[in-house]
Design an enzyme around this catalytic site. Sequence first.
Site, short mmCIF file in Angstrom:
data_model
loop_
_atom_site.label_atom_id
_atom_site.label_comp_id
_atom_site.label_asym_id
_atom_site.label_seq_id
_atom_site.Cartn_x
_atom_site.Cartn_y
_atom_site.Cartn_z
N ARG A 219 -13.67 -8.34 1.78
CA ARG A 219 -12.28 -8.30 1.55
C ARG A 219 -11.42 -9.62 1.64
O ARG A 219 -10.53 -9.99 0.93
CB ARG A 219 -11.73 -7.30 2.45
N CYS B 101 -16.54 1.68 1.07
CA CYS B 101 -15.46 0.85 1.36
C CYS B 101 -15.01 0.78 2.70
O CYS B 101 -14.16 -0.12 3.05
CB CYS B 101 -14.39 1.26 0.15
N ARG C 19 0.98 -1.18 0.08
CA ARG C 19 -0.06 -0.12 0.03
C ARG C 19 0.91 1.32 -0.12
O ARG C 19 1.86 1.43 0.91
CB ARG C 19 -0.95 -0.16 1.43
N HIS D 80 -7.60 0.70 -6.33
CA HIS D 80 -7.62 -0.17 -5.07
C HIS D 80 -8.54 -1.29 -5.54
O HIS D 80 -9.53 -1.60 -5.54
CB HIS D 80 -8.56 0.66 -4.07
N ASP E 279 -17.35 6.96 -0.76
CA ASP E 279 -16.20 6.85 -0.18
C ASP E 279 -15.65 8.21 0.38
O ASP E 279 -16.35 9.33 -0.01
CB ASP E 279 -14.97 6.45 -1.24
N GLN F 80 -10.19 -3.81 -3.32
CA GLN F 80 -11.54 -3.47 -2.90
C GLN F 80 -12.68 -3.51 -3.76
O GLN F 80 -13.57 -3.99 -3.58
CB GLN F 80 -11.65 -1.82 -2.64
N1 CP Z 1 -11.36 -0.26 2.50
C1 CP Z 1 -10.05 -0.43 2.94
O1 CP Z 1 -9.21 -0.51 2.11
O2 CP Z 1 -9.88 -0.02 4.57
P1 CP Z 1 -8.32 -0.05 5.26
O3 CP Z 1 -7.96 1.27 4.77
O4 CP Z 1 -8.67 0.02 6.70
O5 CP Z 1 -7.53 -1.22 4.66
N1 NVA Z 2 -9.98 6.74 -1.09
C1 NVA Z 2 -9.56 6.41 0.21
C2 NVA Z 2 -9.79 4.90 0.60
C3 NVA Z 2 -9.40 4.39 1.81
C4 NVA Z 2 -9.66 2.79 1.72
C5 NVA Z 2 -8.15 6.51 0.46
O1 NVA Z 2 -7.36 6.50 -0.40
O2 NVA Z 2 -7.89 6.97 1.55
#
Ligand code: CP
Ligand code: NVA
Length: 304
Positions: free
Chosen positions: A288, A260, A102, A129, A220, A132
């Site tokens: 997930r 999400c 990530r 993502h 989101d 997701q």
């Molecule tokens: N939706 C999602 O990716 O959650 P986290 O950021 O908590 O991993």
């Molecule tokens: N769009 C959000 C998603 C988190 C799972 C971010 O990037 O923070």
Amino acid sequence: MRHLLSIADLSTTEIKEILASAVKMKAELKTGAKENCCSRKTLAMIFEKDSLRTRLSFEIGMTQMGGHAINIGATQIKMRQRESIEDIAQVTSRFADIIMIRTFADKDLQDFAQNSQVPVINGLTDGFHPCQAMADILTAQEHFKSLDNIKIAYIGDGNNVSNSLALICDKLNIPFAIATPKGYELDCKLLQQYGADTSKILQSNDVNQVAECSNILYTDVWTSMGQEAEKEKRLKDFKGYQINLNLIKKAMPNAKVMHCLPAHRGEEISADAMDSDYCIAYDQAENRLHAQKAIVRFLLEQQN
Ligand code: CP
Ligand code: NVA
């Protein structure tokens, strides 16, 4: 070498295969059957942004499949400062069987993958993502019984989550509409680079227009990780782009609400919508686990 850097890395057939495998693994888990497909396999995880769901679901998923996951603290390895992305990828992939990362820029993810000798999974970048999106479609399919019955409207920011939804809807021929404030639209050029036919997407600045033709309302956060300096401006710009009970009434009958997570009640979603029976966000979160187990299994099988 197969990676999952974006949904574009999978064919329509492969997406359907992975979804079917996730359904099967989820059902088997509920019977208590022992899975062993990742015996002696290790997933290395690198998080440069915060996480709850991604961290838990990958780690628990590996344990359930008879394997193991290690979280490499981003603050310990200090990617780019202590050591280059390329060297970290080279070294980590000599130890681990599969890697999840990530990070911020998609270019960093691509550089990492190019230097990895094992499959790399995108656990969220600024652009995408994909894990997701796979869990989202799995959840929608469960609730609407078939992919043919799904029409998705995304309300809010044209960001990593909406990009991946747009790509997966394109691959699966699911109608996808999006309402954003002016200046926060989807990056159609980017999506086209990843193979999407963006002419199929209904893009609007009008939340009612996209809600009316959809049975899934998805949102989101307005401020993604890395955009914290823009928070105050975004709070103003996104006013009116909220999923609430009024908007849900305008959607098609039996509509569901998806998010999400993490959610900010009172911003992109009202508290009563989030806590209503319309909302299936916790099913998404659970899925997930099942979707990612199927992704890991698929990528490891491609190695054989
Ligand atoms: N939706 C999602 O990716 O959650 P986290 O950021 O908590 O991993
Ligand atoms: N769009 C959000 C998603 C988190 C799972 C971010 O990037 O923070």
